[in-house]
Design a protein around this motif. Sequence first.
Motif: not given
Lengths: 179, 148
Positions: B38-51, B74-86
């Motif tokens: 679970p990550m602290p997304f600001r909106s549902e759109v953001e979460e959908r883009r992330f997924r 590494l996948a966890q790290d890259l997901r976190r990076e993806l989250f930051f980028l979004i």
Amino acid sequence: MIRMLIPLGVFVGLVALLIVGLQTAEQRKIVASPLIGKPVPDIRLPGLHDPDMVRGVAELRGQPFILNVWGSWCWACRVEHPFIERLGREAGVPLVGFNWKDERADALAWLNRYGDAWSFHLVDFEGRAAIDLGVYGAPETFLVDHQGVVRHKHVGPIDAPVFDDLMRRVLALRMEAES
Amino acid sequence: MNFDRSTKQDAGSRIVSLGFLALLWLVPGLLLASAIEPMPFRSEVEERRFRALAEEIRCTVCQNQSLADSDAPLAQDLRRELFFLIQDGRSDMEIREFMVSRYGEFVLYRPPLASHTLLLWVGPVVLLLGSLIGAGIAVNRRRKALKA
């Protein structure tokens, strides 16, 4: 008669394609680094022995260097360690340790036990700088030239043939830097 | 009569219990479907883009899993990076470019359409059309032969 041979020809072609595919599968597993030929990312990270001292690869500009990704959790790093020690002694260029996703205490204990052959270490605990380097597994070894351009990357442990290859490449980079 | 009713009940309860078993069987699948924390997304759109992005980026250490499926560090790290980028407001295109410039085109499950990937994209269509035309010709010929 010739028409009968067409399906056979197609079949043989397909078989040939699949054989080539199978034989190059091992090669394709290694992700070629898109970083080669590009400037090394400007990473600045805390040191291992002294966490307060932040160092970067930019300070090495003007001479080639080796950057070696390792971790105390990484079994293959222990395998390549004798060759890392030889690189440290024989390469004649700085050998930077990139301590990746490790615990400081574990890393220091590991160095105590197996020997610290590196010039200095950069610590990437979170693994964000490693993403900039395109690191996907330890050990990985990068060769960077005197202008700060990534020239070569080896993925996996260094063995005798890889060591010889790295030494040849480092020597070429040193010659390039001197000319 | 009585006998009849009891078999009906039996069959009914059997269906219910089978349904329940089937549901149970789905549970681990639901739990394993995604490795995303679970990550602290600001909106549902953001979460959908992330997924969506995590689904189309390959985890390089576990090559047949996407970032969304893999539990590798590494996948966890890259997901976190993806989250930051979004969070940083980068576009999907920029994020793909970010990953490709570090890990190569291999990270994209959908390779870009370029000269060296042309065969990959056009190949199947050409093969399908070719075999359809071939089959059409063969059928036509046989029909003519039968008529003659």
